[in-house]
Scaffold this motif. Structure first.
Motif, PDB file in Angstrom:
ATOM      1  N   PHE A   4      41.266  54.713  53.512  1.00 56.70           N
ATOM      2  CA  PHE A   4      40.010  54.967  52.825  1.00 56.70           C
ATOM      3  C   PHE A   4      39.485  56.362  53.112  1.00 56.70           C
ATOM      4  N   LEU A   5      38.666  56.825  52.168  1.00 60.35           N
ATOM      5  CA  LEU A   5      38.057  58.147  52.215  1.00 60.35           C
ATOM      6  C   LEU A   5      36.548  57.947  52.234  1.00 60.35           C
ATOM      7  N   VAL A   6      35.882  58.632  53.152  1.00 56.85           N
ATOM      8  CA  VAL A   6      34.432  58.523  53.276  1.00 56.85           C
ATOM      9  C   VAL A   6      33.819  59.898  53.049  1.00 56.85           C
ATOM     10  N   LEU A   7      32.842  59.971  52.164  1.00 56.28           N
ATOM     11  CA  LEU A   7      32.078  61.196  51.935  1.00 56.28           C
ATOM     12  C   LEU A   7      30.630  60.902  52.261  1.00 56.28           C
ATOM     13  N   ARG A   8      29.999  61.813  53.015  1.00 57.55           N
ATOM     14  CA  ARG A   8      28.609  61.604  53.408  1.00 57.55           C
ATOM     15  C   ARG A   8      27.825  62.894  53.225  1.00 57.55           C
ATOM     16  N   TYR A   9      26.638  62.771  52.677  1.00 57.29           N
ATOM     17  CA  TYR A   9      25.738  63.906  52.538  1.00 57.29           C
ATOM     18  C   TYR A   9      24.395  63.485  53.099  1.00 57.29           C
ATOM     19  N   ASP A  10      23.880  64.253  54.049  1.00 56.70           N
ATOM     20  CA  ASP A  10      22.616  63.941  54.701  1.00 56.70           C
ATOM     21  C   ASP A  10      21.765  65.204  54.704  1.00 56.70           C
ATOM     22  N   ALA A  20      33.322  64.628  55.472  1.00 54.86           N
ATOM     23  CA  ALA A  20      34.422  63.945  54.785  1.00 54.86           C
ATOM     24  C   ALA A  20      35.388  63.424  55.840  1.00 54.86           C
ATOM     25  N   ALA A  21      35.852  62.202  55.656  1.00 55.79           N
ATOM     26  CA  ALA A  21      36.783  61.604  56.619  1.00 55.79           C
ATOM     27  C   ALA A  21      37.813  60.778  55.876  1.00 55.79           C
ATOM     28  N   ILE A  22      39.013  60.774  56.408  1.00 54.71           N
ATOM     29  CA  ILE A  22      40.076  59.927  55.872  1.00 54.71           C
ATOM     30  C   ILE A  22      40.649  59.127  57.031  1.00 54.71           C
ATOM     31  N   THR A  23      40.829  57.833  56.789  1.00 53.92           N
ATOM     32  CA  THR A  23      41.332  56.924  57.817  1.00 53.92           C
ATOM     33  C   THR A  23      42.401  56.036  57.206  1.00 53.92           C
ATOM     34  N   SER A  24      43.439  55.796  57.967  1.00 53.18           N
ATOM     35  CA  SER A  24      44.483  54.850  57.581  1.00 53.18           C
ATOM     36  C   SER A  24      44.626  53.833  58.701  1.00 53.18           C
ATOM     37  N   ARG A  25      45.151  52.681  58.371  1.00 52.44           N
ATOM     38  CA  ARG A  25      45.406  51.660  59.391  1.00 52.44           C
ATOM     39  C   ARG A  25      46.713  50.970  59.058  1.00 52.44           C
ATOM     40  N   PHE A  26      47.584  50.895  60.066  1.00 57.10           N
ATOM     41  CA  PHE A  26      48.918  50.331  59.878  1.00 57.10           C
ATOM     42  C   PHE A  26      49.186  49.256  60.916  1.00 57.10           C
TER      43      PHE A  26
END
Length: 103
Positions: A4-10, A20-26
């Motif tokens: 998943f890709l997370v975008l955050r604006y504060d 911006a963050a990208i995370t994978s899980r295996f």
């Protein structure tokens, strides 16, 4: 497994953060999971116009059985300051250990 890709604006009155963050899980084997992550933060202070960029790659290993989860995360952070009173780079390692119990 998931990605998943997370975008955050504060935007507050004193600062603006874009992240911006990208995370994978295996799945590894049994109840073990491996999660590589990469996050980039762009922070700008309105008081002096300074800007900081932060890069944070990390690797997380977790073990989950029933309602319990143990996790270990190891990562590295690189920060670069621009237009501040002390421009330069900061670097550092971080380690997180965790235990969760769901009820």
């Amino acid at each position: 497994d998931f990605n998943f890709l997370v975008l955050r604006y504060d935007a507050e009155t004193t600062e603006r953060v874009l992240s911006a963050a990208i995370t994978s899980r295996f799945a590894l084997f049994g109840a073990w999971r491996l999660s590589p992550r990469f996050r980039v933060d762009d922070q700008k202070l309105s008081s002096d116009g300074s800007r900081q960029l932060l890069y944070a790659p990390s690797l997380r290993l977790d073990y989950q059985r029933d309602r319990r989860m143990f996790e270990f995360e190891f990562g590295y952070q690189i920060g670069r300051n621009e237009l501040s009173l002390q421009p330069g780079e900061t670097r550092g390692y971080f380690v997180n250990l965790g235990y969760r119990y769901g009820f």
